[in-house]
Design an enzyme around this catalytic site. Structure first.
Site, short mmCIF file in Angstrom:
data_model
loop_
_atom_site.label_atom_id
_atom_site.label_comp_id
_atom_site.label_asym_id
_atom_site.label_seq_id
_atom_site.Cartn_x
_atom_site.Cartn_y
_atom_site.Cartn_z
N ILE A 136 -63.95 -47.64 -14.57
CA ILE A 136 -63.53 -47.86 -13.17
C ILE A 136 -62.64 -46.72 -12.68
CG2 ILE A 136 -62.32 -49.44 -11.60
CD1 ILE A 136 -62.70 -51.63 -13.70
N LYS A 143 -51.38 -50.53 -20.20
CA LYS A 143 -52.06 -50.16 -18.95
C LYS A 143 -51.16 -50.43 -17.74
CE LYS A 143 -56.52 -50.88 -21.17
NZ LYS A 143 -57.54 -51.86 -21.53
N GLU A 145 -58.19 -40.67 -16.55
CA GLU A 145 -58.89 -41.72 -15.80
C GLU A 145 -59.37 -42.86 -16.70
OE1 GLU A 145 -59.67 -41.92 -12.15
OE2 GLU A 145 -59.66 -43.85 -13.17
#
Ligand code: NDP
Ligand code: HSE
Length: 442
Positions: A137, A206, A130
C-alpha cells in the site's frame, strides 16, 4: 540526452521479499531503466546460505555471503534482511559510503530511525521505506509528499494482516482464537513465532513510523502504548457485531491537546477497538491492511490493499528503488526526514475516546442508579445502557438473577476511564467487569 552510467544495486536478503525484488528487477530491468533514464544493474544478493533453496530466479553467481563488500561498490542498497542487527550496521555502512538505501524493515526504523535518518542527511543520501508499513500500500509517500501541504489530524490503521485475518475469521466464521491463529499460520500470514503480531509489537513499530512522519515529530517506539488482542474471544466478537461493531486491532496516531496543561502534542497507541459497521475500516477483511487518514483540508482518505506477501511487498520496494535511481540521475542531495514540529509525545492517560464497558451485576433495585453515580463521580458521561437478564447465576433455580449491562460512554479521557473501571470492580453491586473496549471511528 545525457547517457548515464549503469546504477549498481545491491540487495541484502534473498528471502520472501528479497527474492521477489531480485526476480522482478531482472525481469523488468529494461522497462525500469527507461523510466529512470539509466541502466539498473543488480550486482549481488547477500544471504546467509548461498546453497539454501529460495523462491524466484536469482542467478546463482549473484548470491554471496559477503554483504560488506557488496555494499561498498553499490549506488543503491536494498536492505531486506529484517530485524535490528546486522540490518542497522549495514544500512549505516551503505549511507556512510554515499549510497541511497531502500528498506522494508519496520523494526530497524522504529528503533533506530533517528540515527539512520541523521546518517543519510550527513552525506546527502536518502533512506526510502515505503514497504515498511502496509506492504504494497502506498502510504509513506502520500504522507510525506502528497499531504505535505496539509495537517494530518488522525490516522486509524489496520497495519497487521495476521491479526486482521484472525479477527475476521472469528467474526465471519465463528472460529475461536486458536483455530483462527492456526489457519493464519498455515497460510503463511503469521510469523513462526506470532507474538509480534498478536501482542501488537509489529503494529506498534508501524505506528511509531506513521506518527513520526505524519506529525513531523520523532515518536519513539517506547512511547507507543500497546495492547495485544489475545483477550478477544469469539463471544466478544459476536456480541460486538450484535451491538453494531466489528473488533479490529488498530494503530491510532493523533494530534491531541493535553486537557491538563493545554499543550498540543501527539499520541500513538495500538489496541483492539470496536469500529462501527458503517466505517470503511469495518470492511477490511482477511489479511488486508488499510490506513484511514483524517487531514484538516483533505478530509478523510483511505489507503487499502495487501499489507504483506513477498511479491506484493516487492512492488513497494521497487517503487522506492526507482525513486532512488531517478534521484541519482537528477543529482543533488536526498530529502531529509522532517521532524521540525517536535511536538511532545503524550502518554495514553491523555488520550480521549469512547468506551464500551460490559458488566455482570446483581439484578436488583438501585443497581443501575449506583452504577450511574459511579460514572458521574469520575466525570465519565454515559451515552447508552443496554441490559439483558439471565434467569439465575449458573442456571440454578435458587441463585440470584444477574444482569449484563453494556454501557457506552461519551468521550472521556483514559485516566477518567481507568479510575471508573477501578471503582466499578470494587463496587459491591458489580459481580465482574466482563470487558472494557475502546470505540473508535465514530
Ligand atoms: P525472510 O526471513 O524471508 O528473508 C530474510 C533474508 O535475509 C534471507 O534471505 C536470509 O538469508 C537473509 N539474511 C538473514 N541474515 C543475514 C545476514 N546476517 N547477512 C545476509 N543475509 C542475511 O524475510 P522477509 O523477506 O519476509 O522480510 C524482509 C524484510 O521485509 C523484513 O524487514 C520484513 O519485516 C519486511 N517485510 C516483509 C513482509 C512480508 O510479507 N514478508 C511484508 C512487509 C515487510 P538466507 O535466505 O540464506 O537465510
Ligand atoms: N506479520 C506482518 C503482518 C507482516 O501480519 O502484517 C507484514 O509486516
Amino acid at each position: 540526452m545525457i547517457e548515464y552510467r549503469n546504477l549498481r544495486v545491491a540487495i541484502l536478503g534473498g528471502g520472501s521479499v528479497g527474492s521477489q525484488v531480485a526476480s522482478l528487477l531482472i525481469e523488468h530491468g529494461e522497462e525500469l531503466a527507461a523510466r529512470v533514464g539509466a541502466g539498473i544493474e543488480l550486482v549481488g544478493v547477500a544471504v546467509r546460505d548461498v546453497k539454501a533453496k529460495r523462491d524466484g530466479t536469482i542467478p546463482k553467481h549473484l548470491l554471496t555471503t559477503d554483504a560488506e563488500s557488496l555494499i561498498l561498490g553499490a549506488d543503491i542498497v536494498v536492505e531486506l534482511i529484517g530485524g535490528l542487527e546486522p540490518a542497522r550496521t549495514y544500512i549505516l555502512q551503505a549511507l556512510n559510503s554515499g549510497a541511497d538505501v531502500v528498506t522494508a524493515n519496520k523494526a530497524v526504523l522504529a528503533t533506530h530511525g533517528p540515527e539512520l535518518f541523521e546518517a543519510a542527511e550527513q552525506v546527502g543520501a536518502q533512506l526510502y521505506y515505503e514497504a515498511a508499513v502496509g506492504g504494497a500500500i502506498p502510504i509513506i509517500r502520500p504522507l510525506r509528499d502528497s499531504l505535505a501541504g496539509d495537517r494530518v489530524k488522525r490516522i486509524l490503521g489496520i497495519v497487521n494482516g495476521t491479526t486482521n485475518y484472525i479477527l475476521d475469521r472469528m467474526d465471519t466464521w465463528g472460529d475461536d482464537f486458536d483455530e483462527a491463529l492456526a489457519e493464519a499460520t498455515r497460510l503463511g500470514y503469521a510469523e513462526a513465532d506470532p507474538t509480534a503480531d498478536i501482542e501488537g509489537y509489529d503494529a506498534a513499530q508501524k505506528a511509531a513510523i506513521l506518527a513520526s512522519l505524519a506529525f513531523h515529530t520523532i515518536v519513539p517506539l517506547d512511547a507507543v502504548y500497546r495492547e495485544g488482542m489475545t483477550s478477544i474471544t469469539r463471544e466478544l466478537v459476536h456480541s460486538a457485531r450484535k451491538a453494531g461493531y466489528v473488533v479490529k486491532l488498530l494503530a491510532i496516531c493523533e494530534r491531541l491537546t493535553d486537557a491538563q496543561t493545554g499543550v498540543e502534542g501527539v499520541s500513538a497507541r495500538v489496541h483492539p477497538a470496536l469500529v462501527p459497521l458503517d466505517h470503511p475500516l469495518a470492511a477490511v477483511h482477511g489479511a488486508n491492511n488499510a490506513v484511514f487518514v483524517e487531514a484538516e483540508a483533505a478530509g478523510s482518505l483511505m489507503f487499502y490493499g495487501a499489507g504483506a506477501g513477498g511479491v506484493e511487498t516487492a512492488s513497494a520496494v521497487l517503487g522506492d528503488l526507482v525513486s532512488a535511481a531517478r534521484r541519482h540521475v537528477a543529482g543533488g542531495p536526498g530529502v531529509a526526514e522532517s521532524t521540525h514540529a517536535n511536538l511532545p509525545v503524550l502518554p495514553i492517560s491523555r488520550a480521549i475516546t469512547r468506551y464500551q464497558i460490559t458488566l455482570s451485576v446483581a439484578d436488583q433495585p438501585g443497581v443501575l442508579a449506583a452504577i450511574a453515580t459511579l460514572f458521574a463521580d469520575h466525570g465519565v458521561s454515559v451515552e447508552a445502557v443496554e441490559q439483558s437478564v439471565s434467569a439465575g447465576r449458573d442456571g440454578q433455580a435458587d441463585a440470584r438473577p444477574t444482569a449484563t449491562l453494556v454501557i457506552v460512554t461519551h468521550e472521556a479521557s483514559e485516566s477518567s476511564l481507568a479510575s471508573t473501571v477501578t471503582a466499578l470492580a470494587a463496587s459491591p453491586v458489580v459481580s465482574s467487569v466482563v470487558s472494557v473496549l475502546r470505540v473508535e471511528g465514530l
